[in-house]
Motif scaffolding. Structure first.
Motif, PDB file in Angstrom:
ATOM      1  N   ASP A  31      48.937  31.746  37.122  1.00 17.44           N
ATOM      2  CA  ASP A  31      47.900  32.779  37.127  1.00 17.44           C
ATOM      3  C   ASP A  31      48.197  33.903  36.150  1.00 17.44           C
ATOM      4  N   PHE A  32      49.476  34.101  35.828  1.00 20.28           N
ATOM      5  CA  PHE A  32      49.839  35.216  34.958  1.00 20.28           C
ATOM      6  C   PHE A  32      49.976  34.801  33.500  1.00 20.28           C
ATOM      7  N   PHE A  33      49.599  33.567  33.160  1.00 17.55           N
ATOM      8  CA  PHE A  33      49.468  33.206  31.755  1.00 17.55           C
ATOM      9  C   PHE A  33      48.375  34.098  31.148  1.00 17.55           C
ATOM     10  N   SER A  34      48.650  34.625  29.971  1.00 16.33           N
ATOM     11  CA  SER A  34      47.708  35.565  29.371  1.00 16.33           C
ATOM     12  C   SER A  34      46.734  34.843  28.433  1.00 16.33           C
ATOM     13  N   ALA A  35      45.778  35.604  27.936  1.00 15.77           N
ATOM     14  CA  ALA A  35      44.797  35.122  26.961  1.00 15.77           C
ATOM     15  C   ALA A  35      44.538  36.248  25.971  1.00 15.77           C
ATOM     16  N   PRO A  36      43.970  35.955  24.796  1.00 23.68           N
ATOM     17  CA  PRO A  36      43.714  37.002  23.811  1.00 23.68           C
ATOM     18  C   PRO A  36      42.765  38.072  24.336  1.00 23.68           C
ATOM     19  N   VAL A  37      42.957  39.294  23.851  1.00 23.90           N
ATOM     20  CA  VAL A  37      42.063  40.394  24.188  1.00 23.90           C
ATOM     21  C   VAL A  37      40.622  39.999  23.840  1.00 23.90           C
ATOM     22  N   GLY A  38      39.698  40.273  24.735  1.00 24.34           N
ATOM     23  CA  GLY A  38      38.306  39.893  24.555  1.00 24.34           C
ATOM     24  C   GLY A  38      37.917  38.661  25.346  1.00 24.34           C
ATOM     25  N   THR A  39      38.911  37.922  25.839  1.00 23.42           N
ATOM     26  CA  THR A  39      38.633  36.748  26.669  1.00 23.42           C
ATOM     27  C   THR A  39      38.219  37.196  28.061  1.00 23.42           C
ATOM     28  N   SER A  40      37.256  36.504  28.656  1.00 24.66           N
ATOM     29  CA  SER A  40      36.874  36.768  30.039  1.00 24.66           C
ATOM     30  C   SER A  40      36.871  35.459  30.818  1.00 24.66           C
ATOM     31  N   LEU A  41      37.169  35.551  32.103  1.00 22.72           N
ATOM     32  CA  LEU A  41      37.226  34.388  32.986  1.00 22.72           C
ATOM     33  C   LEU A  41      36.302  34.582  34.175  1.00 22.72           C
ATOM     34  N   SER A  42      35.562  33.544  34.511  1.00 22.79           N
ATOM     35  CA  SER A  42      34.842  33.470  35.778  1.00 22.79           C
ATOM     36  C   SER A  42      35.537  32.417  36.630  1.00 22.79           C
ATOM     37  N   VAL A  43      35.917  32.812  37.836  1.00 23.18           N
ATOM     38  CA  VAL A  43      36.678  31.925  38.705  1.00 23.18           C
ATOM     39  C   VAL A  43      35.942  31.789  40.030  1.00 23.18           C
ATOM     40  N   LEU A  44      35.754  30.555  40.475  1.00 21.28           N
ATOM     41  CA  LEU A  44      35.141  30.281  41.768  1.00 21.28           C
ATOM     42  C   LEU A  44      36.174  29.600  42.653  1.00 21.28           C
ATOM     43  N   TYR A  45      36.460  30.215  43.801  1.00 20.89           N
ATOM     44  CA  TYR A  45      37.399  29.667  44.778  1.00 20.89           C
ATOM     45  C   TYR A  45      36.613  29.092  45.952  1.00 20.89           C
ATOM     46  N   LEU A  76      37.162  38.465  35.588  1.00 22.73           N
ATOM     47  CA  LEU A  76      38.184  39.319  34.974  1.00 22.73           C
ATOM     48  C   LEU A  76      38.082  39.261  33.464  1.00 22.73           C
ATOM     49  N   TRP A  77      38.585  40.331  32.854  1.00 23.81           N
ATOM     50  CA  TRP A  77      38.534  40.486  31.404  1.00 23.81           C
ATOM     51  C   TRP A  77      39.935  40.831  30.899  1.00 23.81           C
ATOM     52  N   PHE A  78      40.340  40.214  29.789  1.00 25.24           N
ATOM     53  CA  PHE A  78      41.592  40.569  29.121  1.00 25.24           C
ATOM     54  C   PHE A  78      41.287  41.679  28.121  1.00 25.24           C
ATOM     55  N   SER A  79      41.938  42.816  28.300  1.00 28.76           N
ATOM     56  CA  SER A  79      41.606  44.012  27.525  1.00 28.76           C
ATOM     57  C   SER A  79      42.870  44.761  27.137  1.00 28.76           C
ATOM     58  N   ASP A  80      42.765  45.608  26.101  1.00 30.71           N
ATOM     59  CA  ASP A  80      43.864  46.514  25.742  1.00 30.71           C
ATOM     60  C   ASP A  80      43.494  47.950  26.059  1.00 30.71           C
ATOM     61  N   ILE A  81      42.521  48.145  26.931  1.00 32.78           N
ATOM     62  CA  ILE A  81      42.054  49.482  27.282  1.00 32.78           C
ATOM     63  C   ILE A  81      43.141  50.310  27.958  1.00 32.78           C
ATOM     64  N   CYS A  82      44.152  49.636  28.534  1.00 27.99           N
ATOM     65  CA  CYS A  82      45.241  50.327  29.245  1.00 27.99           C
ATOM     66  C   CYS A  82      46.376  50.740  28.307  1.00 27.99           C
ATOM     67  N   THR A  84      48.135  48.594  26.780  1.00 21.35           N
ATOM     68  CA  THR A  84      48.802  47.307  26.705  1.00 21.35           C
ATOM     69  C   THR A  84      47.855  46.296  27.328  1.00 21.35           C
ATOM     70  N   LEU A  85      48.229  45.037  27.374  1.00 15.75           N
ATOM     71  CA  LEU A  85      47.327  44.034  27.929  1.00 15.75           C
ATOM     72  C   LEU A  85      47.118  44.283  29.420  1.00 15.75           C
ATOM     73  N   CYS A  86      45.862  44.249  29.850  1.00 15.91           N
ATOM     74  CA  CYS A  86      45.535  44.372  31.264  1.00 15.91           C
ATOM     75  C   CYS A  86      44.265  43.574  31.555  1.00 15.91           C
ATOM     76  N   PHE A 123      50.176  44.196  32.335  1.00 18.70           N
ATOM     77  CA  PHE A 123      51.265  43.351  31.858  1.00 18.70           C
ATOM     78  C   PHE A 123      52.396  44.207  31.289  1.00 18.70           C
ATOM     79  N   PHE A 124      53.629  43.878  31.692  1.00 16.24           N
ATOM     80  CA  PHE A 124      54.822  44.503  31.133  1.00 16.24           C
ATOM     81  C   PHE A 124      55.498  43.600  30.102  1.00 16.24           C
ATOM     82  N   ILE A 125      55.386  42.293  30.292  1.00 19.59           N
ATOM     83  CA  ILE A 125      55.897  41.305  29.346  1.00 19.59           C
ATOM     84  C   ILE A 125      54.763  40.342  29.034  1.00 19.59           C
ATOM     85  N   ASN A 126      54.537  40.098  27.759  1.00 18.95           N
ATOM     86  CA  ASN A 126      53.486  39.173  27.348  1.00 18.95           C
ATOM     87  C   ASN A 126      53.952  38.441  26.094  1.00 18.95           C
TER      88      ASN A 126
END
Length: 291
Positions: A31-45, A76-82, A84-86, A123-126
């Motif tokens: 679950d903590f594998f990252s993706a490039p900034v700008g990537t978004s995921l839709s997840v259905l459980y 969720l969205w991969f962003s650098d708004i924080c 760092t990656l968040c 993320f602290f390590i990416n």
């Protein structure tokens, strides 16, 4: 209500809520594998939880039953708004719950929208090249879900605020293995309308660990371990005895990428040790779409 009834129902209620996809940070392998900034995921459980006994310090209740059929949408969205990656994100759950509580012969049933969660991972390590990641997932639970004060034990909502903090470390080992571990703390506000009483739950702590292996490009299997402790209850300011949970769950996951944008994951798990908890099993299908 008999004198012992609040203890049984309050404990069962806390366990039913823990079965819902919005009430905990149930993670899966990678679950903590990252993706490039700008990537978004839709997840259905699509999880299902069931149990045919309840284990407590006073013995087993083989008449207790639990069945939770749930679904949750996570965006969720991969962003650098924080800085760092968040991953800013939200989770919206729904559930149909049927239960025969410990000490009862009567089955209860309810369904509805659960309490949504908002938050994200910082993320602290990416380092994707090393498959090394570390991050803190924070989720705030909003008490706006469906809640029936006359049937709180099977309500999809918990009628209380909550906060979940989960720290993860993930590291690739060799060419095919990935090892990861997470420490989680769940904090709860008061439910001030539990059968007209005030219900308070102490923090619940969990260890989540995974060892996953790449069978081929795009397909992996994972062994999973969950260990849970804590969550003792207070009703109207009085400690309820024998409500501190202690359980261990083992399971297996199988994930497969269907093309570059879609992933299917199947999970099966079973409690191997249970104290003050439903002796439960779980199955889940997860669908991920990458934008």
């Amino acid at each position: 209500m008999t004198p012992f009834r609040p203890v049984l129902t309050a404990l069962a209620a806390s366990l039913l809520l823990a079965s819902l996809p919005s009430q905990a940070a149930d993670t899966n392998a990678r679950d903590f594998f990252s993706a490039p900034v700008g990537t978004s995921l839709s997840v259905l459980y699509l999880p299902v939880t069931w149990a045919d006994s309840f284990h407590s310090a006073n013995g087993n209740d083989d008449h207790a039953r639990l069945n939770v059929e749930a679904l949750a949408w996570r965006q969720l969205w991969f962003s650098d708004i924080c800085g760092t990656l968040c991953t800013p994100q939200f989770i919206i759950p729904a559930a149909q719950i049927k239960a025969t509580l410990p000490g009862s012969q009567t089955s209860q049933r309810d369904s509805g929208i659960g309490d949504p969660q908002v938050g994200g991972t910082l993320f602290f390590i990416n380092q994707p090249d090393k498959r090394e990641y570390s991050g803190l997932l924070t989720l705030i639970t909003l008490p706006v879900g469906s809640y029936d004060a006359q049937h709180p034990d099977v309500s999809a909502g918990a009628h209380r605020w909550g906060a979940t903090f989960l720290y993860n470390y993930t590291r690739g080992v060799g060419k095919n293995w990935v090892l990861e571990a997470s420490l989680e703390a769940q904090l709860y506000g008061n439910n001030d309308n539990y059968y007209g009483s005030s219900l308070k739950q102490q923090p619940l702590y969990r260890l989540q660990a995974f060892a996953s292996y790449d069978f081929m490009p795009g397909t992996y299997g994972a062994l999973r371990l969950y260990h849970t402790r804590g969550g003792a209850l207070r009703l109207n300011g009085q400690d309820l005895p024998d409500t501190r949970q202690n359980s261990t769950q083992l399971g297996f996951e199988l994930g497969h990428w269907v093309g570059k944008q879609d992933q299917l994951m199947l999970m099966l798990a079973r409690n191997v040790h249970t104290s003050n908890s439903f002796d439960s099993s779980q199955a889940m299908l997860r669908l991920v779409h990458v934008f």
